[in-house]
Design an enzyme around this catalytic site. Structure first.
Site, short mmCIF file in Angstrom:
data_model
loop_
_atom_site.label_atom_id
_atom_site.label_comp_id
_atom_site.label_asym_id
_atom_site.label_seq_id
_atom_site.Cartn_x
_atom_site.Cartn_y
_atom_site.Cartn_z
N TYR A 8 22.66 27.87 1.67
CA TYR A 8 22.91 28.10 0.24
C TYR A 8 24.40 27.97 -0.06
O TYR A 8 25.24 28.45 0.69
CB TYR A 8 22.46 29.51 -0.17
CG TYR A 8 20.96 29.65 -0.29
CD1 TYR A 8 20.32 29.52 -1.52
CD2 TYR A 8 20.18 29.92 0.83
CE1 TYR A 8 18.95 29.65 -1.64
CE2 TYR A 8 18.80 30.05 0.72
CZ TYR A 8 18.19 29.91 -0.52
OH TYR A 8 16.83 30.04 -0.62
N CYS A 9 24.72 27.31 -1.19
CA CYS A 9 26.09 27.22 -1.73
C CYS A 9 26.09 27.77 -3.15
O CYS A 9 25.15 27.53 -3.91
CB CYS A 9 26.57 25.78 -1.81
SG CYS A 9 26.61 24.88 -0.29
N PHE A 10 27.17 28.44 -3.52
CA PHE A 10 27.27 29.05 -4.84
C PHE A 10 28.64 28.79 -5.46
O PHE A 10 29.65 28.68 -4.76
CB PHE A 10 27.13 30.58 -4.74
CG PHE A 10 25.85 31.07 -4.14
CD1 PHE A 10 24.74 31.31 -4.93
CD2 PHE A 10 25.77 31.30 -2.77
CE1 PHE A 10 23.56 31.77 -4.37
CE2 PHE A 10 24.58 31.76 -2.21
CZ PHE A 10 23.48 32.00 -3.01
N GLU A 93 25.13 20.21 2.05
CA GLU A 93 23.75 20.60 2.30
C GLU A 93 23.00 19.41 2.87
O GLU A 93 23.11 18.30 2.35
CB GLU A 93 23.06 21.04 1.00
CG GLU A 93 23.61 22.30 0.36
CD GLU A 93 23.18 23.56 1.07
OE1 GLU A 93 22.29 23.48 1.95
OE2 GLU A 93 23.72 24.62 0.75
N ILE A 187 23.16 25.71 -5.07
CA ILE A 187 22.42 24.59 -4.49
C ILE A 187 21.97 24.99 -3.10
O ILE A 187 22.57 25.85 -2.45
CB ILE A 187 23.22 23.26 -4.46
CG1 ILE A 187 24.37 23.31 -3.45
CG2 ILE A 187 23.73 22.90 -5.83
CD1 ILE A 187 24.95 21.95 -3.13
#
Length: 414
Positions: A8-10, A93, A187
């Site tokens: 997960y990326c934020f 990702e 994402i």
């Protein structure tokens, strides 16, 4: 087809984040036994015509590369995530699309993370670097240190600076991107772009029409066109975790989200583990420094986030760097990955001891974790002070910052 690891990326922008800060975070979910190291490379000038050797292929070098700090699987050249001296952050990702990823060795998505950071002084510049290299060299090759099977993926990226972010999703050389300037965005290992596309490969729509994937009778929806299934909006649990913070997303709030196992953001499964994490705080006021927090160890719920600030002559930290095997590295020999050397760095080994203590002696383990989290809290408070004080930061104050934090962490483990 291999399953993409559920990373997960934020990113959070004002008004959802605190005090005019852009807050970036990523959990890197990778094979459980893989070691990540934290490495720094100073800005450098390069001779005309020189080359750079990436994980699998050699490409043209540029005249100047920016200083970068990276968290990377220690067998490869690129990075899962990192930042540069200009306040640009990039994370990758692995994704699966209806177009099979190439097994032929080219650039990995992780190589493109590092190349974007070394060559882009803004988020948009980094995006332009990545898509140009994608067009020229393509993407492909094994994503894992595995001699028995080739695991290949397409790539998605979250690219962030003090002013804006770009979500870039790719399939082969084709790509689309969305610009973000407010709110929160998450994402993961699924496509997320739909009809809001702010930049794209010039031949993207002609290509998908030629494949029979889109007929112009409906709006062009990148995820619907390229996804294998209908699960292309599966990042909702991560976004919900961040949105619960309201308008108060801070470094601590992002760390809390990355530690959340119940939501699935912190991965701890039979195949995959969150092997390293990053949180970056990018003040929109350029007179304040960007601060990047790295774990350098697996499982953020059992790790502490240590701050790094770019200054000249920053002190290197060998204790979070894996041993180098040079040209004898099985990742560089053909056929690749016939052996798996011990890539554990000193902090990783100490962290293994602490994990064993947590599992085998709960009282001592919990006491150690309380001490470590208190150490982390002190670091966060010191960094908050830097971001709120009136006077300009003295570089001498932070040149040893990351080194000292790693050193202190190791002392508590001994």
């Amino acid at each position: 087809m291999a399953a993409a690891p559920p990373s997960y990326c934020f990113v959070a922008f004002p008004p959802c984040s605190k005090d005019g800060l852009v807050v970036f975070g990523k959990n890197s979910a990778r094979p459980r036994d893989e070691v990540q190291e934290v490495v720094y490379f100073a800005a450098a000038y390069h001779d005309p015509g020189s080359k750079v050797e990436c994980t699998y292929i050699e490409i043209e070098q540029v005249p100047k590369t920016h200083a970068v700090v990276l968290s990377r699987p220690s067998w490869l050249w690129g990075a899962e995530m990192g930042a540069n001296e200009h306040g640009v952050c990039v994370a990758n990702e692995a994704i699966v699309t209806r177009e099979p990823a190439s097994e032929s060795e080219a650039l990995l998505g992780m190589d493109l993370v590092r190349l974007g950071l070394e060559r882009g002084a803004t988020a948009k510049e980094a995006l332009d670097v990545i898509v140009a290299l994608l067009e020229e060299h393509g993407q492909g090759g094994n994503y894992y240190e595995d001699g028995s099977s080739c695991h290949t993926f397409q790539s998605a990226f979250l690219i962030v600076d003090r002013n804006e972010a770009w979500i870039l999703e790719t399939s082969g050389k084709y790509w689309a991107a969305e610009k973000i300037t407010e709110g929160v965005k998450c994402i993961c290992n699924q496509l997320s772009l739909t009809t809001k596309i702010d930049a794209e490969h010039p031949e993207l729509r002609d290509y998908v029409k030629s494949q029979g994937w889109w007929n112009e009778e409906s709006d062009f929806n990148f995820s619907e066109v390229f996804s294998l299934t209908d699960d292309h909006l599966a990042c909702s649990s991560g976004r919900e975790s961040l949105e619960k913070q309201g308008g108060d997303v801070s470094a601590q709030a992002m760390i809390d989200v990355l530690r959340d196992k119940d939501s699935g953001v912190c991965v701890d499964s039979e195949s995959f583990l969150t092997t390293a994490s990053i949180v970056s705080v990018l003040p929109q006021d350029p007179s304040f420094p960007c601060i990047h927090y790295f774990t350098g160890t697996p499982d953020p719920s059992r790790s502490i986030f240590k701050p790094f600030i770019f200054v000249d002559d920053v002190k290197l930290v060998p204790k979070v760097q894996s041993p180098s095997f040079g040209n004898d590295d099985p990742a560089k020999k053909i056929p690749r990955f016939q052996e798996k050397p011990d890539r554990r760095h000193e902090l990783y080994k100490a962290h293994e001891w602490a994990r064993s203590l947590l599992e085998n002696d709960q009282d001592k383990g919990q006491k150690l974790m309380r001490i470590m989290l208190d150490l982390e809290r002190q670091g966060l408070e010191a960094m908050e002070d830097i971001l709120t004080r009136a006077e300009v930061l003295d570089p001498a104050e932070v040149v040893d910052l990351f080194y000292d934090c790693v050193d202190t962490e190791l002392k508590f483990f001994k």
